[in-house]
Design a protein around this motif. Structure first.
Motif: not given
Length: 161
Positions: A114-136
């Motif tokens: 669960a801790q690992s999944a939460a970390k991956v999910l957090s990184l996923r949102f950080k990654m998404k925040d660097l991209m436009t909706a179209d790029e995502w």
């Protein structure tokens, strides 16, 4: 709702894409060194997809850094999971082992997962925040179609790990 589903598919595709080496190693098809090479190949493939998708080179570099962190977390999590399995196998050899002893290991493994999944999910949102909706969306679509290369023996819907 469609946007959420697309984001979830993208995150799951990333996990499938980079998590595939552990699948092979777990089933004895590759040695430890080859497994690292397979993780590296997955990361290189992701880097190529990101560099073709994210228009701003600095943002692409940031997205690739987050992918690297996700891969590192997935690798570490897989190793921890293997350690819990070894503990269970060892405990299983004890005739006098109690259910509580098994439960303790299973519970620790679940907490770690669960801790690992939460970390991956957090990184996923950080990654998404660097991209436009179209790029995502473009990256997510490419990852879903690309992840089929990493699912061995699968037919039909691409849902498995």
């Amino acid at each position: 709702m469609k946007r959420k589903l697309s984001g979830l598919l993208g995150a799951l595709s990333l996990v499938v894409l980079v998590g595939c080496s552990s699948h092979h190693h777990h089933h004895g098809m590759m040695g430890g060194g080859s497994s690292d090479a397979y993780w590296q190949k997955g990361q290189q493939d992701m880097e190529g997809l990101i560099n073709r998708t994210v228009q701003d080179p600095e943002k692409a570099k940031g997205v690739n850094a987050y992918v690297g962190e996700i891969i590192k977390e997935l690798k570490e999590s897989r190793e921890q999971e293997r350690a819990y399995h070894r503990q269970l196998y060892t405990l299983n050899t004890s005739y006098t082992a109690t259910p509580d002893e098994f439960s303790k290991i299973v519970n620790e493994a679940n907490i770690q997962r669960a801790q690992s999944a939460a970390k991956v999910l957090s990184l996923r949102f950080k990654m998404k925040d660097l991209m436009t909706a179209d790029e995502w969306k473009t990256l997510s679509d490419r990852m879903v179609s690309y992840s089929g290369r990493y699912q061995h023996g699968s037919t039909g819907a691409k849902t498995g790990y």
